[in-house]
Scaffold this motif. Structure first.
Motif, PDB file in Angstrom:
ATOM      1  N   THR A 254      21.140  50.909  13.583  1.00 23.49           N
ATOM      2  CA  THR A 254      21.267  51.761  12.402  1.00 23.49           C
ATOM      3  C   THR A 254      22.427  51.272  11.548  1.00 23.49           C
ATOM      4  OG1 THR A 254      22.689  53.345  13.573  1.00 23.49           O
ATOM      5  CG2 THR A 254      20.319  53.794  13.542  1.00 23.49           C
ATOM      6  N   GLU A 256      24.731  52.606   8.196  1.00 23.89           N
ATOM      7  CA  GLU A 256      25.040  53.740   7.324  1.00 23.89           C
ATOM      8  C   GLU A 256      25.972  53.292   6.203  1.00 23.89           C
ATOM      9  OE1 GLU A 256      26.673  58.367   7.523  1.00 23.89           O
ATOM     10  OE2 GLU A 256      26.635  57.119   9.336  1.00 23.89           O
ATOM     11  N   ILE A 262      21.568  56.506   5.902  1.00 21.18           N
ATOM     12  CA  ILE A 262      21.295  55.812   7.164  1.00 21.18           C
ATOM     13  C   ILE A 262      19.953  55.082   7.092  1.00 21.18           C
ATOM     14  CG2 ILE A 262      20.930  56.087   9.642  1.00 21.18           C
ATOM     15  CD1 ILE A 262      22.698  58.571   9.522  1.00 21.18           C
TER      16      ILE A 262
END
Length: 308
Positions: A254, A256, A262
């Motif tokens: 992930t 962000e 995200i």
């Protein structure tokens, strides 16, 4: 190529042998172990009841050492002195000055040696590194690797056999930042905690210069965590199960950012042990010096933590 495995550890049963069975270059497997419950497989050739007997009788040119930590150095030396190449489970050394002795023998005999620390051979690690450093080479790498309390008879709880959280996990602390930025550490601070004379946890802060810092929290007797994050300028990336992703785990990263929120990158399945063993076999045949350079570079970084 034929391989001799010293020890029939859990990691050998779960990850090493299944990987070797899928690697075409490995034609047969010998095992030396005190265990009486060795499972037969298609490539199994000989079983020896003693480690030294295996070294003396097996004609394997490569030996995988998966013994208690306290025996890693001893059997690496014995194996090299029998003119066989070595793969040794982490940690390759547990005391200062052991690395110099290994280096002397390697130079004399021109053999190959590698340490089985495999997290960097997973495609998710490579993608995590690529995405993170593409955006910013200056930042903070943060690792958390903790596991629940182990049974008293677990080998990692034996001080006599060089168990404890430091010997089990410090190679990750010393090598995550080194492999990520491909530069040696400049400064470090190490904080250890112990129970009954056994190190059960440690925190480390490592500075790699020019705005690059690694912060790590490792240990036993805690909730399971296995994660690495990178915090760069106006963004962060995260990778779960970084140090021990099983081959049936669908990995992802992930990212962000302040403006875009995200975003997830699905990476998928991979087998870091198979990738690692394939890599070692390739360079044993083509460039042993490359394998040895990596072994000594990574372990001299680890030795810096041992000195603290």
């Amino acid at each position: 190529m034929k391989i001799l495995i010293l020890g029939y550890s859990d990691i050998v049963k779960r990850r090493v042998i299944p990987s070797l069975l899928e690697i075409n270059q490995i034609k047969s497997i010998d095992i030396a172990s005190k265990s009486r419950n060795i499972k037969k497989n298609a490539k199994l050739s000989n079983i020896y009841k003693d480690y030294d007997e295996g070294l003396n009788k097996s004609d394997a040119e490569l030996v995988y050492i998966s013994l208690p930590n306290s025996l890693h150095y001893q059997y690496s030396i014995k194996t090299l002195n029998r003119n066989k190449n070595v793969i040794v489970d982490k940690p390759a050394i547990t005391k200062l000055n052991q690395l110099e002795k290994i280096e002397d023998i390697i130079k004399e005999k021109q053999l190959g040696i590698s340490m089985s620390s495999v997290f960097q051979y997973h495609k998710c690690w490579k993608k995590f590194k690529s995405i993170s450093l593409k955006n910013s080479k200056e930042g903070t790498l943060v690792a958390n690797f903790t596991i629940p309390k182990l049974n008293k008879d677990n080998i990692r709880m034996s001080k006599r056999l060089d168990g404890g959280a430091f010997h089990d996990m410090a190679i990750y602390a010393s090598n995550a930042g080194y492999i990520f930025w491909e530069t040696p550490l400049e400064k470090l601070s190490l904080f250890k905690s112990s129970e009954n004379g056994l190190i059960t946890g440690f925190n480390v802060i490592i500075n790699y210069g020019r705005g690059k810092e690694f912060i790590g929290r490792f240990g036993f007797n805690k909730t399971y965590t296995n994660q690495i994050q990178y915090h760069g300028l106006n963004f962060s990336t995260k990778y779960d199960r970084v140090f021990s992703p099983p081959p049936n785990l669908e990995t992802y990263i992930t990212k962000e950012t302040k403006n875009q929120g995200i975003k997830s990158y699905m990476i998928g399945y991979d087998d870091s042990f198979k990738n690692y063993l394939t890599y070692v076999i390739k360079y044993l045949n083509n460039d042993r010096k490359k394998l040895c350079r990596e072994f000594f570079d990574q372990n001299y970084e680890y030795e810096k933590l041992l000195r603290q």
